[in-house]
Scaffold this motif. Structure first.
Motif, short mmCIF file in Angstrom:
data_model
loop_
_atom_site.label_atom_id
_atom_site.label_comp_id
_atom_site.label_asym_id
_atom_site.label_seq_id
_atom_site.Cartn_x
_atom_site.Cartn_y
_atom_site.Cartn_z
N GLN A 24 42.59 30.09 33.76
CA GLN A 24 43.65 30.66 34.59
C GLN A 24 45.00 30.51 33.92
O GLN A 24 45.81 31.45 33.91
CB GLN A 24 43.66 30.00 35.97
CG GLN A 24 44.60 30.70 36.95
CD GLN A 24 44.41 30.21 38.37
OE1 GLN A 24 44.10 29.04 38.58
NE2 GLN A 24 44.60 31.08 39.34
N GLN A 79 31.65 35.10 42.58
CA GLN A 79 31.98 35.94 43.73
C GLN A 79 32.99 37.02 43.36
O GLN A 79 34.01 37.25 44.03
CB GLN A 79 32.50 35.09 44.89
CG GLN A 79 31.42 34.25 45.58
CD GLN A 79 30.43 35.13 46.34
OE1 GLN A 79 30.77 35.76 47.34
NE2 GLN A 79 29.19 35.17 45.87
N ILE A 80 32.68 37.71 42.27
CA ILE A 80 33.53 38.78 41.78
C ILE A 80 32.65 39.86 41.16
O ILE A 80 31.69 39.55 40.47
CB ILE A 80 34.56 38.24 40.76
CG1 ILE A 80 35.54 39.33 40.34
CG2 ILE A 80 33.88 37.63 39.55
CD1 ILE A 80 36.71 38.80 39.51
N GLU A 89 42.67 43.71 39.12
CA GLU A 89 43.71 44.31 39.97
C GLU A 89 44.77 45.04 39.15
O GLU A 89 45.35 46.02 39.61
CB GLU A 89 44.35 43.23 40.84
CG GLU A 89 43.42 42.67 41.90
CD GLU A 89 43.99 41.45 42.60
OE1 GLU A 89 45.06 40.95 42.14
OE2 GLU A 89 43.38 40.99 43.59
N ALA A 127 37.52 32.71 38.61
CA ALA A 127 37.39 33.95 39.38
C ALA A 127 38.75 34.59 39.61
O ALA A 127 38.91 35.81 39.50
CB ALA A 127 36.69 33.67 40.70
N ASP A 128 39.75 33.79 39.93
CA ASP A 128 41.08 34.33 40.15
C ASP A 128 41.64 34.97 38.89
O ASP A 128 42.33 36.00 38.95
CB ASP A 128 42.03 33.21 40.62
CG ASP A 128 41.73 32.75 42.04
OD1 ASP A 128 41.10 33.54 42.79
OD2 ASP A 128 42.11 31.61 42.39
N ALA A 129 41.33 34.39 37.75
CA ALA A 129 41.81 34.94 36.48
C ALA A 129 41.23 36.33 36.24
O ALA A 129 41.95 37.28 35.89
CB ALA A 129 41.45 34.00 35.33
N GLY A 168 39.70 28.35 39.08
CA GLY A 168 40.64 29.36 38.61
C GLY A 168 40.00 30.50 37.84
O GLY A 168 40.66 31.52 37.57
N ARG A 219 39.91 38.30 38.52
CA ARG A 219 40.35 39.19 39.60
C ARG A 219 41.76 39.73 39.33
O ARG A 219 42.05 40.91 39.59
CB ARG A 219 40.31 38.44 40.93
CG ARG A 219 40.43 39.32 42.15
CD ARG A 219 40.20 38.53 43.41
NE ARG A 219 38.80 38.11 43.55
CZ ARG A 219 38.38 36.87 43.47
NH1 ARG A 219 39.24 35.88 43.26
NH2 ARG A 219 37.09 36.59 43.62
N THR A 220 42.62 38.90 38.77
CA THR A 220 43.96 39.34 38.41
C THR A 220 43.91 40.49 37.42
O THR A 220 44.64 41.49 37.55
CB THR A 220 44.76 38.17 37.81
OG1 THR A 220 44.95 37.18 38.81
CG2 THR A 220 46.12 38.63 37.30
N ASN A 227 47.45 33.65 32.72
CA ASN A 227 48.85 33.68 33.16
C ASN A 227 49.80 33.65 31.97
O ASN A 227 50.80 34.38 31.93
CB ASN A 227 49.13 32.49 34.09
CG ASN A 227 48.43 32.62 35.43
OD1 ASN A 227 48.02 33.71 35.83
ND2 ASN A 227 48.28 31.52 36.13
#
Length: 405
Positions: free
Chosen positions: A394, A103-104, A75, A67-69, A65, A71-72, A398
């Motif tokens: 993450q 990978q970010i 964005e 990288a997704d954090a 989570g 990336r959010t 959120n």
């Protein structure tokens, strides 16, 4: 070049792009900052600061989570900074590694390592004269990686304990099993150690523990030698040592070189399932040795030193200034609304949470501490109470975004 807010001197680290930084790349891709930091319809009034080890990575492996954090946030155009007590490499190298692992795309300006504030001492800071042309000792890290970092910061004469041992193995005979290791990176000393003629002997003007020492015994012996010396000249002993009529009983009262530590962490999250001793462990060992040598607090003697890194306010102020500069560049404006809240996400109550809770922003921003369970902290009542506890980074992002709507 404008004066740095911390050092009151011109500082290439704080003003504009830092020298020698390169565009971050991920295998098969290339990015130019601030990709992902597109101008939003309204400028966000929140920001984030993330610890790395135990929050984004665990023993160099991405935490689910993470990288997704990030990336959010990219964005949504929400600025963030990576605020770590780690180090040992130049910021550009460290952020390239993190970018590849997650990978970010990340720019070197988003990272503040434990030793990053030391760059300001090149031109003078912390009530210390400029050290650009002085001879400094740099301890810690693998090989001479920290020497290279110091040189890229602008220090022109850098000596390591390994250099000294390679030239004078008897200075710490217990390091002889590591002789071949030191030969791989040791450099000639700028001057010899000459106890018969101090005027020709090696003189050190400042000592830095840039990263966790690998050879505690050698590093401690070299540092103690300099603390007991006259004016930082190797092979000498100050006549003021032990004088009861002098401050600190005469210790560190004879122009000995100032001592700087880059972080206070006793523990850090490594691959092993239990936390491992960090630079704070070395400092405690050194302070114990110093107390045994000098009589310590029982005799009114302290080890005079400067410690930066989390939880100290100087490091948080350094990071906040960098965060705001990045924000201004991303939105191409210096006239932005203030940041109301900075969410500090960390795994270590002693550094991340304590620092965020105690930091008083000069810009009026509230620092909100969030503790995750993926690193040093693994349950129970933390030594410093965070404002929020969540499972991982993450969940932290959120939660913060939902409460900031």
């Amino acid at each position: 070049m404008q004066p740095c807010r911390l050092s009151r001197t011109a500082c290439s680290w704080c003003v504009g792009p830092r020298p020698n930084f390169r565009t971050t790349s991920v295998p098969g891709k290339s990015f130019n900052y601030p990709r992902g930091f597109q101008t939003a319809p309204t400028t966000p009034d929140i920001a984030f600061a993330f610890d790395i080890d135990g929050v984004l990575l665990r023993s160099s492996k991405p935490i689910p989570g993470a990288a997704d954090a990030l990336r959010t946030l990219q964005e949504r155009g929400i600025p963030f900074i990576l605020l770590t007590n780690g180090g040992g490499k130049h910021e550009s190298e460290r952020v390239a590694e993190i970018s590849e692992k997650l990978q970010i795309p990340l720019d070197p300006s988003v990272i503040v390592q434990s030793h990053s504030p030391f760059a300001e001492l090149v031109h003078g800071a912390f009530e210390q004269e400029a050290l650009e042309n002085k001879c400094i000792l740099v301890a810690g890290g693998d090989g001479d990686g920290c020497r290279q970092v110091a040189q890229r910061y602008g220090f022109k004469s850098v000596v390591t304990p390994g250099d000294i041992f390679n030239a004078y193995p008897d200075i710490w005979p217990f390091s002889k099993p590591f002789k071949d290791y030191y030969k791989t990176f040791a450099q000639p000393l700028p001057k010899p150690i000459d106890p018969n003629d101090p005027s020709k002997s090696l003189k050190i003007d400042a000592m830095f523990v840039f990263n966790d020492p690998r050879d505690w015994g050698l590093d401690a012996q070299v540092i103690v030698d300099l603390l007991l010396s006259s004016q930082g000249i190797f092979g000498t002993l100050s006549e003021k040592n032990g004088k009861s009529d002098l401050p600190n009983r005469g210790y560190q009262q004879d122009d000995q070189p100032p001592l700087y530590f880059s972080n206070p962490d006793l523990w850090w999250a490594a691959a092993y399932h239990l936390p491992r001793l960090g630079q704070g462990g070395f400092r405690e060992a050194l302070e114990g040795t110093w107390a045994a040598v000098t009589g310590g607090p029982a005799q009114g003697v302290e080890l005079i030193k400067t410690v930066v890194g989390k939880p100290y306010g100087l490091t948080y102020r350094f990071a906040e200034n960098q965060l705001l500069r990045n924000r201004a560049r991303a939105f191409r404006s210096k006239n932005l609304p203030p940041v109301k809240k900075v969410f500090m996400v960390g795994d270590n109550p002693e550094s991340d949470i304590r620092g965020a809770n105690s930091y008083k922003s000069e810009y009026g921003s509230e620092w909100h501490s969030i503790l995750v369970r993926t690193g040093v902290y693994n349950g129970g009542q933390p030594s410093y109470t965070p404002k929020t506890i969540v499972d991982d980074v993450q969940h932290a992002v959120n939660w913060a975004l939902k409460t900031s709507v």
